[in-house]
Design a protein around this motif. Structure first.
Motif, PDB file in Angstrom:
ATOM      1  N   SER A 127       0.826  -1.212   0.000  1.00  0.00           N
ATOM      2  CA  SER A 127       0.000   0.000   0.000  1.00  0.00           C
ATOM      3  C   SER A 127       0.859   1.261   0.000  1.00  0.00           C
ATOM      4  O   SER A 127       0.656   2.167  -0.815  1.00  0.00           O
ATOM      5  CB  SER A 127      -0.924   0.000   1.219  1.00  0.00           C
ATOM      6  OG  SER A 127      -1.848  -1.057   1.145  1.00  0.00           O
ATOM      7  N   LEU A 128       1.811   1.317   0.928  1.00  0.00           N
ATOM      8  CA  LEU A 128       2.683   2.488   1.007  1.00  0.00           C
ATOM      9  C   LEU A 128       3.520   2.626  -0.262  1.00  0.00           C
ATOM     10  O   LEU A 128       3.693   3.725  -0.799  1.00  0.00           O
ATOM     11  CB  LEU A 128       3.592   2.362   2.232  1.00  0.00           C
ATOM     12  CG  LEU A 128       4.450   3.579   2.596  1.00  0.00           C
ATOM     13  CD1 LEU A 128       3.572   4.788   2.859  1.00  0.00           C
ATOM     14  CD2 LEU A 128       5.312   3.263   3.807  1.00  0.00           C
ATOM     15  N   GLY A 129       4.007   1.491  -0.756  1.00  0.00           N
ATOM     16  CA  GLY A 129       4.821   1.502  -1.960  1.00  0.00           C
ATOM     17  C   GLY A 129       4.048   1.932  -3.187  1.00  0.00           C
ATOM     18  O   GLY A 129       4.590   2.613  -4.063  1.00  0.00           O
ATOM     19  N   SER A 130       2.777   1.555  -3.284  1.00  0.00           N
ATOM     20  CA  SER A 130       1.962   1.921  -4.445  1.00  0.00           C
ATOM     21  C   SER A 130       1.750   3.423  -4.517  1.00  0.00           C
ATOM     22  O   SER A 130       1.903   4.043  -5.578  1.00  0.00           O
ATOM     23  CB  SER A 130       0.605   1.204  -4.390  1.00  0.00           C
ATOM     24  OG  SER A 130       0.760  -0.182  -4.512  1.00  0.00           O
ATOM     25  N   VAL A 131       1.385   4.033  -3.386  1.00  0.00           N
ATOM     26  CA  VAL A 131       1.166   5.481  -3.372  1.00  0.00           C
ATOM     27  C   VAL A 131       2.481   6.213  -3.620  1.00  0.00           C
ATOM     28  O   VAL A 131       2.530   7.185  -4.387  1.00  0.00           O
ATOM     29  CB  VAL A 131       0.534   5.913  -2.033  1.00  0.00           C
ATOM     30  CG1 VAL A 131       0.428   7.434  -1.959  1.00  0.00           C
ATOM     31  CG2 VAL A 131      -0.843   5.288  -1.883  1.00  0.00           C
TER      32      VAL A 131
END
Length: 313
Positions: A127-131
């Motif tokens: 999740s953090l990596g996608s944003v």
């Protein structure tokens, strides 16, 4: 360390395999220069914007919005861009400076960085990596449009032309269009998403095949010194100070680990596609991608080992 090495190799090996396939197909004359031009245009104008749109659309913004992390990454990206530009003024011929700067600051965060973040930190990393990848790609494409417009022989370098190239960049359009859909969770038909997935899945294979088809011993020899200089800056010269500043600012754990992974990513395949689209030295771009991808196996494992040994991630 061995498990980490295998994880990194598992992400980078398919990249090399597809580039080698492109080289082999070109040698067999199954593909030619016309195919590379057409396929690169399709990736730049269609499949990659679709991939970016779907990646942002599916990101969990409520879980992954970290203003301090995103803000620091944006500032670090601009700093990397300016440092690479300053270095290029000294180390690189004028005609190749746009490609050099782009190769030195632009990482493959949407593919390799995100895969490693998810592998190391699970759902939080995904999740953090996608944003973060979405923010990175937006920053990268704006800055790359500027530097390529300034140094590309086929582009105009006045302010209006540069702004026009940014606004019309298909990769930026794909990201900007996805933001309202992701933020307000606007649903799209399932058949449309599935069709988009089919289309977007062509991005990496096509881009890497085109890169491999462009690689040649003569091209590597002609751009060898410049490509190596750019690659060393990308993989070792910039990640170390950017990660140290992040540590000094108080980032720890998954946030510091993901920042390092994204700073230390090899050069993005999109840099080749954009260089090809504006008539710049795409052979230099292909060489930088190949060299930095090879270096990633070393610098990623070494950096993570040091961060884990220090107890910071």
């Amino acid at each position: 360390m061995f498990d980490l090495f295998i994880q990194t190799l598992g992400v980078t090996a398919p990249v090399f395999a597809m580039m080698f396939l492109g080289l082999l197909l070109r040698r067999l004359e199954w593909i030619d220069t016309a195919f590379v031009s057409t396929a690169s245009s399709l990736v730049f104008r269609g499949t990659m914007p679709t991939l970016l749109f779907l990646s942002i659309l599916r990101a969990d913004l409520s879980m992954a919005l970290a203003p301090a992390l995103l803000g620091y990454f944006c500032l670090a990206s601009v700093a990397s861009f300016l440092l690479a530009w300053g270095w290029a003024l000294w180390r690189c011929p004028r005609a190749d400076r746009g490609v050099y700067v782009q190769g030195a600051f632009r990482g493959n965060n949407g593919i390799i960085g995100l895969a490693l973040a998810a592998s190391l930190y699970g759902e939080i990393g995904l999740s953090l990596g996608s944003v973060l990848a979405g923010v990175a790609i937006l920053c990268y494409n704006v800055l790359a449009s500027v530097i390529l417009a300034l140094y590309s022989p086929a582009a105009s370098s006045d302010v209006r032309s540069i702004l026009r190239s940014i606004v019309r960049n298909p990769l930026i359009i794909g990201i900007v269009l996805a933001i309202p859909f992701a933020y307000w969770r606007i649903p799209l038909p399932e058949w449309l998403l599935e069709s988009g997935d089919y289309f977007a899945q062509m991005t990496l294979p096509l881009a890497l095949i085109c890169i491999g088809a462009t690689l040649s011993l003569r091209g590597l020899r002609d751009s060898g010194r410049v490509a190596l200089s750019c690659s060393l800056l990308k993989m070792f010269g910039l990640p170390l100070p950017l990660t140290l500043v992040a540590w000094w600012l108080g980032f720890r754990g998954a946030e510091l680990g993901i920042l390092f992974l994204y700073f230390a990513c090899p050069t993005a395949a999109a840099s080749f596609v954009m260089a090809k689209a504006v008539g710049s030295n795409h052979q230099l771009a292909a060489a930088v991608i190949a060299i930095t991808t090879l270096m990633a196996v070393v610098n990623t494992n070494l950096g993570l080992f040091i961060l884990q040994w220090g107890g910071w991630i």
